[in-house]
Design a protein around this motif. Sequence first.
Motif, PDB file in Angstrom:
ATOM      1  N   ALA A 168       0.862  -1.179   0.000  1.00  0.00           N
ATOM      2  CA  ALA A 168       0.000   0.000   0.000  1.00  0.00           C
ATOM      3  C   ALA A 168       0.895   1.225   0.000  1.00  0.00           C
ATOM      4  CB  ALA A 168      -0.918   0.003   1.231  1.00  0.00           C
ATOM      5  N   CYS A 169       0.315   2.366  -0.264  1.00  0.00           N
ATOM      6  CA  CYS A 169       1.124   3.579  -0.390  1.00  0.00           C
ATOM      7  C   CYS A 169       1.360   4.259   0.945  1.00  0.00           C
ATOM      8  CB  CYS A 169       0.463   4.553  -1.359  1.00  0.00           C
ATOM      9  SG  CYS A 169      -1.201   5.063  -0.864  1.00  0.00           S
ATOM     10  N   ARG A 307      -3.549   5.439  -8.950  1.00  0.00           N
ATOM     11  CA  ARG A 307      -2.624   5.087 -10.032  1.00  0.00           C
ATOM     12  C   ARG A 307      -2.134   3.645  -9.873  1.00  0.00           C
ATOM     13  NH1 ARG A 307      -0.491   9.181 -13.364  1.00  0.00           N
ATOM     14  NH2 ARG A 307       1.140   7.678 -13.932  1.00  0.00           N
ATOM     15  N   GLU A 308      -1.843   3.245  -8.648  1.00  0.00           N
ATOM     16  CA  GLU A 308      -1.395   1.882  -8.402  1.00  0.00           C
ATOM     17  C   GLU A 308      -2.495   0.876  -8.717  1.00  0.00           C
ATOM     18  OE1 GLU A 308       0.026   1.622  -4.432  1.00  0.00           O
ATOM     19  OE2 GLU A 308       1.502   3.215  -4.670  1.00  0.00           O
ATOM     20  N   LEU A 309      -3.709   1.171  -8.275  1.00  0.00           N
ATOM     21  CA  LEU A 309      -4.822   0.256  -8.500  1.00  0.00           C
ATOM     22  C   LEU A 309      -5.175   0.155  -9.977  1.00  0.00           C
ATOM     23  CD1 LEU A 309      -7.116   1.285  -5.510  1.00  0.00           C
ATOM     24  CD2 LEU A 309      -5.682  -0.747  -5.694  1.00  0.00           C
ATOM     25  N   LEU A 310      -5.168   1.283 -10.672  1.00  0.00           N
ATOM     26  CA  LEU A 310      -5.500   1.284 -12.104  1.00  0.00           C
ATOM     27  C   LEU A 310      -4.427   0.590 -12.931  1.00  0.00           C
ATOM     28  CD1 LEU A 310      -6.780   4.957 -12.433  1.00  0.00           C
ATOM     29  CD2 LEU A 310      -8.179   2.894 -12.699  1.00  0.00           C
ATOM     30  N   GLY A 311      -3.181   0.746 -12.514  1.00  0.00           N
ATOM     31  CA  GLY A 311      -2.091   0.223 -13.325  1.00  0.00           C
ATOM     32  C   GLY A 311      -1.739  -1.223 -13.085  1.00  0.00           C
ATOM     33  N   GLN A 312      -1.958  -1.741 -11.880  1.00  0.00           N
ATOM     34  CA  GLN A 312      -1.452  -3.069 -11.580  1.00  0.00           C
ATOM     35  C   GLN A 312      -2.504  -4.067 -11.111  1.00  0.00           C
ATOM     36  OE1 GLN A 312       1.999  -2.994  -9.065  1.00  0.00           O
ATOM     37  NE2 GLN A 312       2.864  -1.199 -10.041  1.00  0.00           N
ATOM     38  N   SER A 313      -3.632  -3.608 -10.634  1.00  0.00           N
ATOM     39  CA  SER A 313      -4.614  -4.543 -10.082  1.00  0.00           C
ATOM     40  C   SER A 313      -5.663  -4.976 -11.088  1.00  0.00           C
ATOM     41  CB  SER A 313      -5.322  -3.908  -8.884  1.00  0.00           C
ATOM     42  OG  SER A 313      -6.164  -2.843  -9.312  1.00  0.00           O
ATOM     43  N   GLY A 314      -5.769  -4.260 -12.212  1.00  0.00           N
ATOM     44  CA  GLY A 314      -6.790  -4.597 -13.199  1.00  0.00           C
ATOM     45  C   GLY A 314      -8.173  -4.122 -12.832  1.00  0.00           C
ATOM     46  N   MET A 315      -8.291  -3.309 -11.785  1.00  0.00           N
ATOM     47  CA  MET A 315      -9.589  -2.803 -11.379  1.00  0.00           C
ATOM     48  C   MET A 315     -10.088  -1.778 -12.381  1.00  0.00           C
ATOM     49  SD  MET A 315      -8.992  -2.341  -7.248  1.00  0.00           S
ATOM     50  CE  MET A 315     -10.674  -1.790  -6.982  1.00  0.00           C
ATOM     51  N   SER A 316     -11.405  -1.725 -12.542  1.00  0.00           N
ATOM     52  CA  SER A 316     -11.998  -0.735 -13.428  1.00  0.00           C
ATOM     53  C   SER A 316     -11.983   0.630 -12.754  1.00  0.00           C
ATOM     54  CB  SER A 316     -13.435  -1.122 -13.771  1.00  0.00           C
ATOM     55  OG  SER A 316     -14.271  -1.036 -12.621  1.00  0.00           O
ATOM     56  N   VAL A 317     -12.231   1.679 -13.534  1.00  0.00           N
ATOM     57  CA  VAL A 317     -12.265   3.034 -12.991  1.00  0.00           C
ATOM     58  C   VAL A 317     -13.370   3.150 -11.948  1.00  0.00           C
ATOM     59  CG1 VAL A 317     -12.610   5.469 -13.546  1.00  0.00           C
ATOM     60  CG2 VAL A 317     -11.304   4.015 -15.113  1.00  0.00           C
ATOM     61  N   THR A 322     -15.127   3.701  -6.220  1.00  0.00           N
ATOM     62  CA  THR A 322     -15.875   3.226  -5.063  1.00  0.00           C
ATOM     63  C   THR A 322     -14.941   2.922  -3.892  1.00  0.00           C
ATOM     64  OG1 THR A 322     -17.580   2.263  -6.488  1.00  0.00           O
ATOM     65  CG2 THR A 322     -17.441   1.441  -4.220  1.00  0.00           C
ATOM     66  N   ARG A 323     -13.830   2.281  -4.186  1.00  0.00           N
ATOM     67  CA  ARG A 323     -12.882   1.912  -3.128  1.00  0.00           C
ATOM     68  C   ARG A 323     -12.308   3.132  -2.429  1.00  0.00           C
ATOM     69  NH1 ARG A 323      -8.077  -2.597  -3.542  1.00  0.00           N
ATOM     70  NH2 ARG A 323      -6.979  -2.045  -1.628  1.00  0.00           N
ATOM     71  N   LEU A 324     -12.134   4.216  -3.161  1.00  0.00           N
ATOM     72  CA  LEU A 324     -11.535   5.411  -2.583  1.00  0.00           C
ATOM     73  C   LEU A 324     -12.564   6.406  -2.067  1.00  0.00           C
ATOM     74  CD1 LEU A 324      -8.550   6.001  -5.023  1.00  0.00           C
ATOM     75  CD2 LEU A 324      -8.539   4.938  -2.764  1.00  0.00           C
ATOM     76  N   GLY A 325     -13.829   5.986  -2.007  1.00  0.00           N
ATOM     77  CA  GLY A 325     -14.839   6.786  -1.334  1.00  0.00           C
ATOM     78  C   GLY A 325     -15.536   7.832  -2.178  1.00  0.00           C
ATOM     79  N   TYR A 326     -15.433   7.758  -3.501  1.00  0.00           N
ATOM     80  CA  TYR A 326     -16.105   8.735  -4.355  1.00  0.00           C
ATOM     81  C   TYR A 326     -17.516   8.252  -4.676  1.00  0.00           C
ATOM     82  CZ  TYR A 326     -11.757  11.281  -4.916  1.00  0.00           C
ATOM     83  OH  TYR A 326     -10.632  12.023  -4.687  1.00  0.00           O
ATOM     84  N   GLU A 327     -18.445   9.208  -4.716  1.00  0.00           N
ATOM     85  CA  GLU A 327     -19.849   8.857  -4.929  1.00  0.00           C
ATOM     86  C   GLU A 327     -20.127   8.404  -6.350  1.00  0.00           C
ATOM     87  OE1 GLU A 327     -22.160  12.188  -3.766  1.00  0.00           O
ATOM     88  OE2 GLU A 327     -21.740  11.983  -1.617  1.00  0.00           O
ATOM     89  N   SER A 328     -19.340   8.845  -7.300  1.00  0.00           N
ATOM     90  CA  SER A 328     -19.558   8.465  -8.689  1.00  0.00           C
ATOM     91  C   SER A 328     -18.235   8.371  -9.420  1.00  0.00           C
ATOM     92  CB  SER A 328     -20.463   9.477  -9.397  1.00  0.00           C
ATOM     93  OG  SER A 328     -19.794  10.724  -9.547  1.00  0.00           O
ATOM     94  N   GLU A 329     -18.254   7.645 -10.518  1.00  0.00           N
ATOM     95  CA  GLU A 329     -17.060   7.530 -11.354  1.00  0.00           C
ATOM     96  C   GLU A 329     -16.676   8.883 -11.941  1.00  0.00           C
ATOM     97  OE1 GLU A 329     -15.721   5.245 -15.490  1.00  0.00           O
ATOM     98  OE2 GLU A 329     -17.416   4.497 -14.316  1.00  0.00           O
ATOM     99  N   ALA A 330     -17.694   9.690 -12.258  1.00  0.00           N
ATOM    100  CA  ALA A 330     -17.423  10.996 -12.861  1.00  0.00           C
ATOM    101  C   ALA A 330     -16.704  11.928 -11.893  1.00  0.00           C
ATOM    102  CB  ALA A 330     -18.734  11.633 -13.318  1.00  0.00           C
ATOM    103  N   SER A 331     -17.135  11.950 -10.626  1.00  0.00           N
ATOM    104  CA  SER A 331     -16.481  12.826  -9.649  1.00  0.00           C
ATOM    105  C   SER A 331     -15.048  12.378  -9.391  1.00  0.00           C
ATOM    106  CB  SER A 331     -17.276  12.848  -8.338  1.00  0.00           C
ATOM    107  OG  SER A 331     -17.341  11.561  -7.749  1.00  0.00           O
TER     108      SER A 331
END
Length: 361
Positions: A168-169, A307-317, A322-331
Amino acid sequence: MLCLRAESGWKGGCVEQRSPLACRTLGIYIGQMLDHSSRPSSPPHIPMDALSEVLQDFRLSGVNYGRCELRHPWSIAFPQQPLLRFHFASQGPCWIHTEVQGWQELHAGDLVLLPQGIAHRLASAPDVMGDSLKGCQVTKLGSNVCEVVREGTGATSTLFCGSMALGACALNPLITLMPPIIKGCDVAVNDPIVSPLLAAMTAEAAQPQMGSATILSRMADLLTARLIRCWVNCTGAPTTGWLAAIRDPHIGRALAAMHRDPGHNWTLESLAGLAGQSRSIFAERFSAVLGEGAARYLARLRMQLARELLGQSGMSVAEVATRLGYESEASFARAFKRITSVSPGVVRRTISGRTDMDFGF
Protein backbone atom coordinates in the motif's frame (compact mmCIF):
# COMPACT_ATOMS: atom_id res chain seq x y z
CA MET A 1 26.29 4.72 5.02
CA LEU A 2 24.20 2.57 7.35
CA CYS A 3 24.93 -1.08 8.16
CA LEU A 4 23.31 -4.35 9.11
CA ARG A 5 25.37 -7.43 9.85
CA ALA A 6 24.78 -10.75 11.55
CA GLU A 7 27.65 -11.51 13.89
CA SER A 8 28.27 -15.04 15.10
CA GLY A 9 28.26 -15.14 18.88
CA TRP A 10 26.55 -11.76 19.03
CA LYS A 11 26.42 -10.35 22.55
CA GLY A 12 24.45 -7.13 22.13
CA GLY A 13 23.32 -5.52 25.32
CA CYS A 14 19.72 -5.25 24.18
CA VAL A 15 18.75 -8.93 24.66
CA GLU A 16 17.16 -9.12 28.06
CA GLN A 17 17.82 -12.25 30.14
CA ARG A 18 14.59 -13.09 31.94
CA SER A 19 14.49 -14.89 35.28
CA PRO A 20 12.45 -18.13 35.68
CA LEU A 21 9.82 -16.16 37.58
CA ALA A 22 9.61 -13.62 34.78
CA CYS A 23 9.27 -16.43 32.23
CA ARG A 24 6.46 -18.03 34.23
CA THR A 25 4.74 -14.66 34.50
CA LEU A 26 5.12 -14.15 30.76
CA GLY A 27 3.66 -17.61 30.14
CA ILE A 28 0.63 -16.82 32.30
CA TYR A 29 0.18 -13.53 30.46
CA ILE A 30 0.32 -15.25 27.06
CA GLY A 31 -2.11 -17.88 28.28
CA GLN A 32 -4.53 -15.18 29.37
CA MET A 33 -4.18 -13.53 25.99
CA LEU A 34 -4.99 -16.80 24.19
CA ASP A 35 -7.92 -17.42 26.52
CA HIS A 36 -9.31 -13.94 25.94
CA SER A 37 -8.89 -14.26 22.17
CA SER A 38 -11.56 -16.96 22.08
CA ARG A 39 -14.10 -14.81 23.88
CA PRO A 40 -16.65 -12.73 21.99
CA SER A 41 -15.73 -9.50 23.79
CA SER A 42 -13.44 -7.08 21.98
CA PRO A 43 -9.81 -6.92 23.11
CA PRO A 44 -8.76 -3.78 24.94
CA HIS A 45 -7.41 -1.03 22.72
CA ILE A 46 -3.63 -0.71 22.92
CA PRO A 47 -2.54 2.82 22.05
CA MET A 48 0.38 3.02 19.66
CA ASP A 49 2.39 5.79 18.09
CA ALA A 50 1.52 6.89 14.57
CA LEU A 51 4.55 5.27 12.95
CA SER A 52 3.67 1.92 14.54
CA GLU A 53 0.15 2.41 13.24
CA VAL A 54 1.49 2.80 9.70
CA LEU A 55 3.98 -0.06 10.04
CA GLN A 56 1.21 -2.30 11.38
CA ASP A 57 -0.11 -2.60 7.84
CA PHE A 58 3.34 -3.02 6.30
CA ARG A 59 3.05 -5.54 3.51
CA LEU A 60 5.28 -6.32 0.57
CA SER A 61 3.61 -7.15 -2.74
CA GLY A 62 4.98 -8.11 -6.11
CA VAL A 63 7.88 -9.67 -4.26
CA ASN A 64 10.42 -11.74 -6.18
CA TYR A 65 13.35 -13.49 -4.59
CA GLY A 66 16.46 -15.22 -5.88
CA ARG A 67 18.82 -17.51 -3.99
CA CYS A 68 22.18 -17.27 -5.75
CA GLU A 69 25.28 -19.47 -5.71
CA LEU A 70 27.86 -17.74 -7.88
CA ARG A 71 31.45 -18.82 -8.51
CA HIS A 72 34.15 -16.14 -8.79
CA PRO A 73 34.57 -14.23 -11.05
CA TRP A 74 31.04 -12.87 -11.48
CA SER A 75 29.35 -9.47 -11.94
CA ILE A 76 25.67 -8.53 -12.30
CA ALA A 77 24.21 -5.07 -13.04
CA PHE A 78 20.85 -4.03 -11.58
CA PRO A 79 19.08 -1.21 -13.46
CA GLN A 80 17.07 1.58 -11.86
CA GLN A 81 13.53 0.52 -10.95
CA PRO A 82 10.66 2.11 -8.99
CA LEU A 83 10.75 -0.68 -6.38
CA LEU A 84 12.71 -1.56 -3.29
CA ARG A 85 15.64 -3.92 -3.66
CA PHE A 86 17.65 -5.79 -1.06
CA HIS A 87 20.67 -8.09 -1.08
CA PHE A 88 21.71 -10.40 1.73
CA ALA A 89 25.26 -11.76 1.57
CA SER A 90 25.37 -15.14 3.28
CA GLN A 91 28.96 -16.11 2.45
CA GLY A 92 31.78 -15.60 0.00
CA PRO A 93 33.19 -12.52 -1.74
CA CYS A 94 30.70 -9.79 -2.66
CA TRP A 95 30.99 -6.09 -3.48
CA ILE A 96 28.31 -3.51 -4.32
CA HIS A 97 28.81 -0.43 -6.49
CA THR A 98 26.60 2.65 -6.64
CA GLU A 99 27.26 5.89 -8.47
CA VAL A 100 27.09 7.88 -5.24
CA GLN A 101 29.30 5.75 -2.98
CA GLY A 102 31.45 3.69 -5.34
CA TRP A 103 32.53 0.16 -4.39
CA GLN A 104 31.66 -1.17 -0.93
CA GLU A 105 32.56 -4.63 0.33
CA LEU A 106 29.82 -6.84 1.78
CA HIS A 107 30.85 -9.31 4.44
CA ALA A 108 29.06 -12.51 5.43
CA GLY A 109 25.82 -11.55 7.15
CA ASP A 110 25.55 -8.07 5.62
CA LEU A 111 22.19 -6.88 4.34
CA VAL A 112 21.80 -3.95 1.96
CA LEU A 113 18.50 -2.17 1.32
CA LEU A 114 18.03 0.18 -1.62
CA PRO A 115 14.69 1.86 -0.84
CA GLN A 116 14.29 3.69 -4.18
CA GLY A 117 15.71 0.89 -6.34
CA ILE A 118 18.69 2.88 -7.65
CA ALA A 119 20.98 1.40 -10.31
CA HIS A 120 23.86 -0.62 -8.86
CA ARG A 121 26.17 -3.57 -9.52
CA LEU A 122 27.13 -6.64 -7.49
CA ALA A 123 30.41 -8.44 -8.16
CA SER A 124 32.83 -10.88 -6.59
CA ALA A 125 35.55 -8.21 -6.93
CA PRO A 126 35.58 -4.54 -8.03
CA ASP A 127 37.60 -5.33 -11.17
CA VAL A 128 35.09 -7.89 -12.50
CA MET A 129 32.83 -6.40 -15.16
CA GLY A 130 30.38 -7.71 -17.76
CA ASP A 131 27.07 -9.53 -17.33
CA SER A 132 27.53 -12.90 -15.63
CA LEU A 133 23.79 -13.54 -15.40
CA LYS A 134 23.74 -14.81 -19.00
CA GLY A 135 25.97 -17.68 -17.96
CA CYS A 136 23.85 -18.65 -14.94
CA GLN A 137 21.41 -21.52 -14.63
CA VAL A 138 18.09 -20.14 -13.37
CA THR A 139 15.58 -22.57 -11.85
CA LYS A 140 12.08 -21.57 -10.76
CA LEU A 141 11.29 -22.76 -7.24
CA GLY A 142 7.81 -21.23 -7.22
CA SER A 143 5.82 -18.36 -8.62
CA ASN A 144 8.14 -15.77 -7.13
CA VAL A 145 11.33 -17.55 -6.09
CA CYS A 146 14.26 -18.64 -8.25
CA GLU A 147 17.58 -20.34 -7.73
CA VAL A 148 20.50 -18.87 -9.64
CA VAL A 149 23.67 -20.94 -10.06
CA ARG A 150 26.92 -20.05 -11.82
CA GLU A 151 29.39 -22.94 -12.12
CA GLY A 152 33.14 -22.47 -11.92
CA THR A 153 36.25 -23.15 -9.90
CA GLY A 154 36.51 -19.92 -7.89
CA ALA A 155 35.22 -19.10 -4.43
CA THR A 156 31.43 -19.45 -4.02
CA SER A 157 29.28 -16.47 -3.09
CA THR A 158 25.88 -17.28 -1.60
CA LEU A 159 23.37 -14.43 -1.84
CA PHE A 160 19.67 -13.91 -1.22
CA CYS A 161 18.32 -11.08 -3.38
CA GLY A 162 14.87 -9.55 -3.63
CA SER A 163 12.84 -6.97 -5.46
CA MET A 164 9.66 -5.72 -3.83
CA ALA A 165 6.86 -3.19 -3.87
CA LEU A 166 4.96 -1.90 -0.87
CA GLY A 167 1.51 -3.44 -0.58
CA ALA A 168 0.00 0.00 0.00
CA CYS A 169 1.12 3.58 -0.39
CA ALA A 170 1.17 4.22 3.36
CA LEU A 171 4.96 4.19 3.56
CA ASN A 172 5.74 5.79 0.19
CA PRO A 173 6.44 9.26 1.67
CA LEU A 174 8.81 7.70 4.19
CA ILE A 175 10.62 5.62 1.55
CA THR A 176 11.23 8.78 -0.46
CA LEU A 177 12.99 10.35 2.52
CA MET A 178 15.33 7.41 3.11
CA PRO A 179 18.92 7.35 1.82
CA PRO A 180 19.51 5.58 -1.52
CA ILE A 181 21.43 2.74 0.12
CA ILE A 182 21.31 1.44 3.68
CA LYS A 183 24.19 -0.85 4.66
CA GLY A 184 25.75 -1.73 7.98
CA CYS A 185 25.07 -2.21 11.68
CA ASP A 186 24.77 1.44 12.67
CA VAL A 187 21.03 1.77 12.19
CA ALA A 188 20.09 -1.37 14.13
CA VAL A 189 22.62 -1.32 16.94
CA ASN A 190 19.85 -1.08 19.57
CA ASP A 191 17.40 -3.49 17.93
CA PRO A 192 17.45 -6.83 19.82
CA ILE A 193 15.82 -8.71 16.91
CA VAL A 194 17.79 -7.70 13.83
CA SER A 195 21.15 -9.33 14.58
CA PRO A 196 19.70 -12.75 15.58
CA LEU A 197 17.36 -12.62 12.58
CA LEU A 198 20.26 -11.97 10.22
CA ALA A 199 22.13 -14.88 11.81
CA ALA A 200 19.08 -17.09 11.19
CA MET A 201 18.95 -15.96 7.56
CA THR A 202 22.63 -16.82 7.20
CA ALA A 203 22.03 -20.36 8.46
CA GLU A 204 18.90 -20.80 6.31
CA ALA A 205 20.62 -19.57 3.14
CA ALA A 206 23.76 -21.64 3.74
CA GLN A 207 21.90 -24.95 4.11
CA PRO A 208 18.63 -24.73 2.17
CA GLN A 209 15.94 -27.26 3.02
CA MET A 210 12.32 -27.75 2.05
CA GLY A 211 10.52 -24.43 2.48
CA SER A 212 13.72 -22.39 2.85
CA ALA A 213 12.70 -19.93 0.14
CA THR A 214 9.42 -19.18 1.90
CA ILE A 215 11.11 -18.85 5.29
CA LEU A 216 13.75 -16.50 3.88
CA SER A 217 11.11 -14.33 2.21
CA ARG A 218 9.19 -13.97 5.50
CA MET A 219 12.40 -13.03 7.27
CA ALA A 220 13.10 -10.44 4.58
CA ASP A 221 9.66 -8.87 5.12
CA LEU A 222 10.29 -8.55 8.85
CA LEU A 223 13.82 -7.25 8.38
CA THR A 224 12.67 -4.57 5.95
CA ALA A 225 9.97 -3.33 8.31
CA ARG A 226 12.31 -3.25 11.31
CA LEU A 227 15.06 -1.59 9.29
CA ILE A 228 12.70 1.19 8.25
CA ARG A 229 11.67 1.72 11.86
CA CYS A 230 15.30 1.68 13.03
CA TRP A 231 16.22 4.29 10.45
CA VAL A 232 13.38 6.54 11.61
CA ASN A 233 14.50 6.19 15.22
CA CYS A 234 18.11 7.02 14.30
CA THR A 235 17.18 10.04 12.20
CA GLY A 236 17.23 13.51 13.71
CA ALA A 237 14.01 15.32 14.49
CA PRO A 238 13.02 17.58 11.56
CA THR A 239 10.58 20.42 12.18
CA THR A 240 8.64 20.09 8.91
CA GLY A 241 7.82 17.40 6.36
CA TRP A 242 6.25 13.95 6.49
CA LEU A 243 8.63 12.52 9.05
CA ALA A 244 7.99 15.42 11.42
CA ALA A 245 4.24 15.00 10.89
CA ILE A 246 4.17 11.26 11.60
CA ARG A 247 6.16 11.87 14.80
CA ASP A 248 3.87 14.67 15.96
CA PRO A 249 1.69 13.30 18.80
CA HIS A 250 -1.41 15.02 17.36
CA ILE A 251 -0.92 15.31 13.58
CA GLY A 252 0.62 11.85 13.44
CA ARG A 253 -2.58 10.13 14.58
CA ALA A 254 -4.63 11.83 11.87
CA LEU A 255 -1.97 11.18 9.23
CA ALA A 256 -1.81 7.49 10.09
CA ALA A 257 -5.60 7.22 9.95
CA MET A 258 -5.70 8.73 6.45
CA HIS A 259 -3.05 6.31 5.22
CA ARG A 260 -4.73 3.30 6.79
CA ASP A 261 -8.15 4.11 5.29
CA PRO A 262 -7.85 6.70 2.48
CA GLY A 263 -11.33 5.89 1.19
CA HIS A 264 -13.06 6.90 4.42
CA ASN A 265 -15.23 10.02 4.38
CA TRP A 266 -12.71 12.10 6.30
CA THR A 267 -13.62 15.65 7.27
CA LEU A 268 -11.52 18.32 8.90
CA GLU A 269 -13.64 17.90 12.03
CA SER A 270 -13.16 14.12 12.23
CA LEU A 271 -9.40 14.39 11.65
CA ALA A 272 -9.11 17.13 14.27
CA GLY A 273 -11.01 14.87 16.66
CA LEU A 274 -8.48 12.09 16.12
CA ALA A 275 -5.69 14.57 16.70
CA GLY A 276 -7.32 15.75 19.92
CA GLN A 277 -7.28 19.35 18.74
CA SER A 278 -9.76 21.99 17.70
CA ARG A 279 -10.55 22.32 14.00
CA SER A 280 -8.65 25.59 13.61
CA ILE A 281 -5.54 24.51 15.56
CA PHE A 282 -5.35 21.20 13.68
CA ALA A 283 -5.71 22.86 10.27
CA GLU A 284 -3.04 25.43 11.08
CA ARG A 285 -0.61 22.85 12.49
CA PHE A 286 -1.13 20.38 9.62
CA SER A 287 -0.41 23.05 7.00
CA ALA A 288 2.61 24.35 8.90
CA VAL A 289 4.24 20.90 9.16
CA LEU A 290 3.32 19.41 5.78
CA GLY A 291 3.12 22.55 3.67
CA GLU A 292 -0.44 21.90 2.49
CA GLY A 293 -3.90 21.44 3.95
CA ALA A 294 -5.32 18.11 5.09
CA ALA A 295 -7.88 18.01 2.24
CA ARG A 296 -5.20 18.55 -0.41
CA TYR A 297 -2.94 15.95 1.18
CA LEU A 298 -5.75 13.37 1.32
CA ALA A 299 -6.69 14.02 -2.31
CA ARG A 300 -3.10 13.47 -3.46
CA LEU A 301 -2.84 10.33 -1.34
CA ARG A 302 -5.99 8.94 -2.94
CA MET A 303 -4.75 9.66 -6.46
CA GLN A 304 -1.40 8.03 -5.75
CA LEU A 305 -3.20 4.90 -4.62
CA ALA A 306 -5.56 5.18 -7.59
CA ARG A 307 -2.62 5.09 -10.03
CA GLU A 308 -1.39 1.88 -8.40
CA LEU A 309 -4.82 0.26 -8.50
CA LEU A 310 -5.50 1.28 -12.10
CA GLY A 311 -2.09 0.22 -13.33
CA GLN A 312 -1.45 -3.07 -11.58
CA SER A 313 -4.61 -4.54 -10.08
CA GLY A 314 -6.79 -4.60 -13.20
CA MET A 315 -9.59 -2.80 -11.38
CA SER A 316 -12.00 -0.73 -13.43
CA VAL A 317 -12.27 3.03 -12.99
CA ALA A 318 -15.64 2.59 -11.30
CA GLU A 319 -14.25 0.03 -8.85
CA VAL A 320 -11.34 2.30 -7.93
CA ALA A 321 -13.71 5.24 -7.45
CA THR A 322 -15.87 3.23 -5.06
CA ARG A 323 -12.88 1.91 -3.13
CA LEU A 324 -11.53 5.41 -2.58
CA GLY A 325 -14.84 6.79 -1.33
CA TYR A 326 -16.11 8.74 -4.36
CA GLU A 327 -19.85 8.86 -4.93
CA SER A 328 -19.56 8.46 -8.69
CA GLU A 329 -17.06 7.53 -11.35
CA ALA A 330 -17.42 11.00 -12.86
CA SER A 331 -16.48 12.83 -9.65
CA PHE A 332 -13.48 10.55 -9.21
CA ALA A 333 -12.37 11.10 -12.83
CA ARG A 334 -12.56 14.87 -12.40
CA ALA A 335 -10.50 14.77 -9.21
CA PHE A 336 -7.98 12.40 -10.76
CA LYS A 337 -7.42 14.58 -13.81
CA ARG A 338 -7.24 17.74 -11.72
CA ILE A 339 -4.42 16.33 -9.62
CA THR A 340 -2.51 14.14 -12.10
CA SER A 341 -3.28 16.05 -15.34
CA VAL A 342 -4.33 12.82 -17.09
CA SER A 343 -7.56 10.84 -17.09
CA PRO A 344 -7.83 7.55 -15.16
CA GLY A 345 -8.71 5.77 -18.41
CA VAL A 346 -5.38 6.78 -19.94
CA VAL A 347 -3.47 5.47 -16.92
CA ARG A 348 -5.36 2.18 -17.01
CA ARG A 349 -4.57 1.66 -20.70
CA THR A 350 -0.92 2.66 -20.58
CA ILE A 351 0.14 0.94 -17.34
CA SER A 352 -1.16 -2.58 -17.80
CA GLY A 353 -0.45 -5.55 -15.59
CA ARG A 354 1.96 -5.99 -12.68
CA THR A 355 5.57 -5.07 -13.00
CA ASP A 356 7.76 -7.91 -14.23
CA MET A 357 10.77 -7.79 -11.94
CA ASP A 358 12.37 -11.13 -12.89
CA PHE A 359 12.97 -11.69 -9.17
CA GLY A 360 15.06 -8.52 -8.99
CA PHE A 361 17.56 -9.04 -11.79
